[in-house]
Structures are given as structure tokens and as C-alpha cells.
Design a protein around this motif. Sequence first.
Motif, PDB file in Angstrom:
ATOM      1  N   PRO A 126       0.812  -1.226   0.000  1.00 30.06           N
ATOM      2  CA  PRO A 126       0.000   0.000   0.000  1.00 30.06           C
ATOM      3  C   PRO A 126       0.845   1.276   0.000  1.00 30.06           C
ATOM      4  CG  PRO A 126      -0.813  -1.538   1.637  1.00 30.06           C
ATOM      5  CD  PRO A 126       0.496  -2.073   1.165  1.00 30.06           C
ATOM      6  N   ALA A 127       1.980   1.253   0.697  1.00 27.06           N
ATOM      7  CA  ALA A 127       2.850   2.435   0.706  1.00 27.06           C
ATOM      8  C   ALA A 127       3.286   2.796  -0.711  1.00 27.06           C
ATOM      9  CB  ALA A 127       4.070   2.180   1.592  1.00 27.06           C
ATOM     10  N   PHE A 128       3.541   1.791  -1.527  1.00 25.24           N
ATOM     11  CA  PHE A 128       3.901   2.027  -2.933  1.00 25.24           C
ATOM     12  C   PHE A 128       2.682   2.417  -3.761  1.00 25.24           C
ATOM     13  CE2 PHE A 128       4.285   0.411  -7.283  1.00 25.24           C
ATOM     14  CZ  PHE A 128       5.426   1.076  -7.704  1.00 25.24           C
ATOM     15  N   LEU A 129       1.565   1.711  -3.574  1.00 21.53           N
ATOM     16  CA  LEU A 129       0.398   1.931  -4.432  1.00 21.53           C
ATOM     17  C   LEU A 129      -0.245   3.290  -4.207  1.00 21.53           C
ATOM     18  CD1 LEU A 129      -1.362  -1.564  -4.468  1.00 21.53           C
ATOM     19  CD2 LEU A 129       0.036  -0.493  -6.256  1.00 21.53           C
ATOM     20  N   TRP A 130      -0.218   3.810  -2.991  1.00 23.00           N
ATOM     21  CA  TRP A 130      -0.806   5.132  -2.774  1.00 23.00           C
ATOM     22  C   TRP A 130      -0.062   6.197  -3.574  1.00 23.00           C
ATOM     23  CZ3 TRP A 130      -5.444   5.325  -1.788  1.00 23.00           C
ATOM     24  CH2 TRP A 130      -6.070   4.619  -0.766  1.00 23.00           C
ATOM     25  N   GLY A 131       1.256   6.105  -3.647  1.00 18.14           N
ATOM     26  CA  GLY A 131       1.999   7.044  -4.478  1.00 18.14           C
ATOM     27  C   GLY A 131       1.665   6.875  -5.948  1.00 18.14           C
ATOM     28  N   LEU A 132       1.547   5.629  -6.394  1.00 17.31           N
ATOM     29  CA  LEU A 132       1.181   5.332  -7.776  1.00 17.31           C
ATOM     30  C   LEU A 132      -0.188   5.917  -8.113  1.00 17.31           C
ATOM     31  CD1 LEU A 132       2.286   3.383 -10.182  1.00 17.31           C
ATOM     32  CD2 LEU A 132       0.498   1.854  -9.372  1.00 17.31           C
ATOM     33  N   ILE A 133      -1.154   5.736  -7.224  1.00 13.78           N
ATOM     34  CA  ILE A 133      -2.517   6.210  -7.464  1.00 13.78           C
ATOM     35  C   ILE A 133      -2.567   7.731  -7.527  1.00 13.78           C
ATOM     36  CG2 ILE A 133      -4.797   6.392  -6.382  1.00 13.78           C
ATOM     37  CD1 ILE A 133      -4.286   3.479  -5.354  1.00 13.78           C
ATOM     38  N   PHE A 134      -1.982   8.405  -6.555  1.00  6.58           N
ATOM     39  CA  PHE A 134      -2.078   9.859  -6.525  1.00  6.58           C
ATOM     40  C   PHE A 134      -1.266  10.514  -7.642  1.00  6.58           C
ATOM     41  CE2 PHE A 134      -4.315   9.395  -2.640  1.00  6.58           C
ATOM     42  CZ  PHE A 134      -5.015  10.577  -2.477  1.00  6.58           C
ATOM     43  N   ALA A 135      -0.180   9.894  -8.028  1.00  7.09           N
ATOM     44  CA  ALA A 135       0.572  10.428  -9.169  1.00  7.09           C
ATOM     45  C   ALA A 135      -0.277  10.366 -10.432  1.00  7.09           C
ATOM     46  CB  ALA A 135       1.869   9.650  -9.350  1.00  7.09           C
ATOM     47  N   ASN A 136      -1.015   9.292 -10.625  1.00  9.33           N
ATOM     48  CA  ASN A 136      -1.887   9.181 -11.793  1.00  9.33           C
ATOM     49  C   ASN A 136      -3.041  10.172 -11.740  1.00  9.33           C
ATOM     50  OD1 ASN A 136      -1.165   7.054 -13.821  1.00  9.33           O
ATOM     51  ND2 ASN A 136      -1.020   5.784 -11.980  1.00  9.33           N
ATOM     52  N   TYR A 160       6.103   8.307 -14.477  1.00  8.51           N
ATOM     53  CA  TYR A 160       5.808   9.310 -13.450  1.00  8.51           C
ATOM     54  C   TYR A 160       5.144   8.673 -12.233  1.00  8.51           C
ATOM     55  CZ  TYR A 160       3.596  13.394 -11.263  1.00  8.51           C
ATOM     56  OH  TYR A 160       3.180  14.348 -10.366  1.00  8.51           O
ATOM     57  N   ALA A 161       4.164   7.802 -12.489  1.00  8.54           N
ATOM     58  CA  ALA A 161       3.448   7.157 -11.390  1.00  8.54           C
ATOM     59  C   ALA A 161       4.346   6.186 -10.635  1.00  8.54           C
ATOM     60  CB  ALA A 161       2.210   6.426 -11.920  1.00  8.54           C
ATOM     61  N   LEU A 162       5.184   5.445 -11.345  1.00  9.88           N
ATOM     62  CA  LEU A 162       6.104   4.519 -10.678  1.00  9.88           C
ATOM     63  C   LEU A 162       7.094   5.282  -9.798  1.00  9.88           C
ATOM     64  CD1 LEU A 162       6.791   2.060 -13.641  1.00  9.88           C
ATOM     65  CD2 LEU A 162       5.469   1.579 -11.570  1.00  9.88           C
ATOM     66  N   LEU A 163       7.532   6.444 -10.265  1.00  5.86           N
ATOM     67  CA  LEU A 163       8.414   7.276  -9.442  1.00  5.86           C
ATOM     68  C   LEU A 163       7.676   7.754  -8.196  1.00  5.86           C
ATOM     69  CD1 LEU A 163      11.095   8.790  -9.041  1.00  5.86           C
ATOM     70  CD2 LEU A 163      10.168  10.642 -10.460  1.00  5.86           C
ATOM     71  N   GLY A 164       6.395   8.129  -8.344  1.00 11.18           N
ATOM     72  CA  GLY A 164       5.603   8.532  -7.186  1.00 11.18           C
ATOM     73  C   GLY A 164       5.448   7.401  -6.188  1.00 11.18           C
ATOM     74  N   GLY A 165       5.241   6.170  -6.692  1.00  9.59           N
ATOM     75  CA  GLY A 165       5.135   5.027  -5.795  1.00  9.59           C
ATOM     76  C   GLY A 165       6.429   4.753  -5.053  1.00  9.59           C
ATOM     77  N   ALA A 166       7.554   4.853  -5.759  1.00 11.36           N
ATOM     78  CA  ALA A 166       8.851   4.646  -5.115  1.00 11.36           C
ATOM     79  C   ALA A 166       9.093   5.702  -4.034  1.00 11.36           C
ATOM     80  CB  ALA A 166       9.965   4.686  -6.158  1.00 11.36           C
ATOM     81  N   LEU A 167       8.679   6.940  -4.321  1.00 12.53           N
ATOM     82  CA  LEU A 167       8.866   8.012  -3.340  1.00 12.53           C
ATOM     83  C   LEU A 167       8.066   7.745  -2.070  1.00 12.53           C
ATOM     84  CD1 LEU A 167       9.727  10.776  -2.291  1.00 12.53           C
ATOM     85  CD2 LEU A 167       7.877  11.793  -3.663  1.00 12.53           C
ATOM     86  N   THR A 168       6.778   7.405  -2.198  1.00  9.68           N
ATOM     87  CA  THR A 168       5.984   7.201  -0.986  1.00  9.68           C
ATOM     88  C   THR A 168       6.489   5.997  -0.196  1.00  9.68           C
ATOM     89  OG1 THR A 168       4.346   6.019  -2.341  1.00  9.68           O
ATOM     90  CG2 THR A 168       3.889   8.325  -1.808  1.00  9.68           C
ATOM     91  N   LEU A 169       6.919   4.956  -0.881  1.00  3.61           N
ATOM     92  CA  LEU A 169       7.447   3.786  -0.164  1.00  3.61           C
ATOM     93  C   LEU A 169       8.673   4.159   0.659  1.00  3.61           C
ATOM     94  CD1 LEU A 169       7.617   0.793   0.506  1.00  3.61           C
ATOM     95  CD2 LEU A 169       8.778   0.428  -1.682  1.00  3.61           C
ATOM     96  N   VAL A 170       9.620   4.846   0.058  1.00  2.38           N
ATOM     97  CA  VAL A 170      10.859   5.203   0.763  1.00  2.38           C
ATOM     98  C   VAL A 170      10.588   6.282   1.813  1.00  2.38           C
ATOM     99  CG1 VAL A 170      13.182   6.147   0.485  1.00  2.38           C
ATOM    100  CG2 VAL A 170      12.293   4.530  -1.196  1.00  2.38           C
ATOM    101  N   LEU A 171       9.757   7.274   1.459  1.00  2.00           N
ATOM    102  CA  LEU A 171       9.475   8.358   2.402  1.00  2.00           C
ATOM    103  C   LEU A 171       8.738   7.844   3.634  1.00  2.00           C
ATOM    104  CD1 LEU A 171       9.582  11.376   3.030  1.00  2.00           C
ATOM    105  CD2 LEU A 171       7.489  11.668   1.669  1.00  2.00           C
ATOM    106  N   PHE A 172       7.756   6.973   3.444  1.00  2.67           N
ATOM    107  CA  PHE A 172       7.040   6.414   4.587  1.00  2.67           C
ATOM    108  C   PHE A 172       7.953   5.542   5.446  1.00  2.67           C
ATOM    109  CE2 PHE A 172       2.628   6.497   2.321  1.00  2.67           C
ATOM    110  CZ  PHE A 172       2.620   7.878   2.428  1.00  2.67           C
ATOM    111  N   THR A 173       8.856   4.805   4.792  1.00  6.26           N
ATOM    112  CA  THR A 173       9.781   3.971   5.565  1.00  6.26           C
ATOM    113  C   THR A 173      10.736   4.845   6.378  1.00  6.26           C
ATOM    114  OG1 THR A 173       9.645   2.306   3.803  1.00  6.26           O
ATOM    115  CG2 THR A 173      11.375   2.020   5.440  1.00  6.26           C
ATOM    116  N   PHE A 174      11.191   5.953   5.792  1.00  5.24           N
ATOM    117  CA  PHE A 174      12.009   6.916   6.539  1.00  5.24           C
ATOM    118  C   PHE A 174      11.225   7.482   7.718  1.00  5.24           C
ATOM    119  CE2 PHE A 174      12.981  11.569   6.914  1.00  5.24           C
ATOM    120  CZ  PHE A 174      14.180  11.430   7.600  1.00  5.24           C
TER     121      PHE A 174
END
Length: 334
Positions: A126-136, A160-174
Amino acid sequence: MNLPDVWFALIAVLWIGYFFLEGFDFGVGVLTKALARDRTERRVLINTIGPVWDGNEVWLLTAAGATFAAFPDWYATLFSGFYLLLLAVLLCLIVRGVAFEYRAKRPGERWQRNWEHAIFWCSAVPAFLWGLIFANIVRGVPLDASHEYTGDVFGLLNPYALLGGALTLVLFTFHGAVFTALKTVGDIRVRARRLATGLGLAALALAAAFLLWTQGASGDTRTLVAMVVAALSLGAALAANARGREGWAFSWSGLAIVAAVAMLFLALFPEVMPSTGDPAGTLTIENAASSPYTLRIMTWCAAIATPIVLLYQGWTYWVFRKRIGTQHIAPAAH
């Protein structure tokens, strides 16, 4: 400001609150594999979010419910076009909740290990998918004149969406690593701070790429201010973490999430679902909103209920504010 604008802003606040709160407990879920060295340490991590994770998800339910009531056309298009992604998020949240509750119901090692795998994957996905969804949502999707999604799930997997998913995954983990350092004692606290440094640097690089892309594609002065706040907050969180100031580090990492999500909603306004196909398919605040009467009733209900919910959730965090460590975990807790 008219009522549709007010409710767009309120829905943005609900999503911001959700990502701020659920962000760190998604991060802690990921850290049960990335940081914890044994079952006792995994129990410590789970206990840091045990009293609050379900309360954090209330923000998601409220955001989805408010979207359904205030902007039914937006809700219908979003939940039909993004059906598979949102279904995956929903299934993960269900399994994750069950895993928290069932992990300690039996002492068997295999039983507990399987539920720990579920906690990890159902936090990371979900941490990845939320970034993917909102980027789209911000980028836009192909819609026809009836506001129906005309693409497929593979169209949502754009760079663009995959980059958004990667960002939310890493940012939430941080964010979760900083929270772990704030809530624990002993060696796990030291290792959480050390891991947070690497995660914060990775989040800063990904945020720079994603937010600059967003600014170039659909930004203005307001989004530029939000982007600068997000970047400076991430840098401040890293600096505070390096000095062992966990409270400040958590506050700054939370502000970075707040500013980044606010930037996405500012980039979206006054649209709620841009169309990359037929321009007539674009949903705006005005053409997607409910009737003025519905919005007035919702405003009164929100004015009464919101302070009560905020007070209760704040009280919960205050009650469970103390740090924990491996010495607080009894052997029978496994």
C-alpha cells in the motif's frame, strides 16, 4: 470560497492526515523485516504502533466517505478506473489488520513467521500503491465525455506514477524509522537512527525528481512554495536525526509528507480528475460536486464531529507516549 472549494480543501486535509499518520505505521511494518533482527525486536516494532494503527486508518475511511458524499462523480470515476489498485490496497489493509491481531494467538514459529511476512508485504505494497494512485490522479488519465475511464491497469504503470510510488514507499519507511527511534530504547533505537539516514537521503533524491517533474508539468507559485517546504523539511529531518533529536526529526519528516501531499492537491486544483483523452471528460470541483444542500449538511456534521475525533486520537497518542524496548517484552509475548 464556496462549499465545493471548502470540501476539496477538507478532503485534501484528510488525505494529508492519513499519509502523515499511516505513513509512519506503514514504515514500521516495512522495518519489521528491514530493521528487526529477531522475533523480540519485531514484537517491539509492532508494539510501537499497536495502540494507534487502527485509529490512523479512520482518516482513510473518512477521506473516502467525504469524497463519496461531496464529489460523487469523482468517487465513481476514481474507484472504477483504479479498481484493481484500490482493491489491492483494501486487501492488504484487511490482511495487515488480521496479522496484527492474530500473530500472537499461537506460539508456533511458522504461524508467527507467516503473519510477520504478511505485516511486511501488506505495509510495503500500500505504501507504494498510494503514491502510484495519486501520481496518476495528478497526471491525468484517459476519460471519455461520460467521465468513464477508457484505459487499462497497465496505463497506470507509467514512469511518473512509478516514481511517485517509489517516493511514498521510501518516504514512509524513513518516517517509520524516525518514529521507531522516537519510540524505542537501546540498540534498536540506535540502528533505527542509522537506517533513517540512508532512507532519508534516498527519499530526498526521489522527492527532488518527482516534485520537480510535478512542478514542471502542472505547477505554479503555490506548488513551488510547497515543494520548497517539503525539500527543506526533509533536510531538517535528516539533520535532526543525525544529532539524535528524534522528536524534531519526526516533526520535520511529517511536515515533509504534509507539504508534498499538499503540493499534489494544489497542482490538481481546480480539477479533481484531469482527462488525457477527451477534454470534456475532465472532472472539476464544480461539475463533480454534490448539491449545495448536501454540502451544507456535511459541513455542519463535520464541524461537530471533527473536534471530538481529534481530541480522542490526541489523547490516545498521549496515553501511549512512552518508549519501549526488548526488556519490556516478556517471553510469553511470542
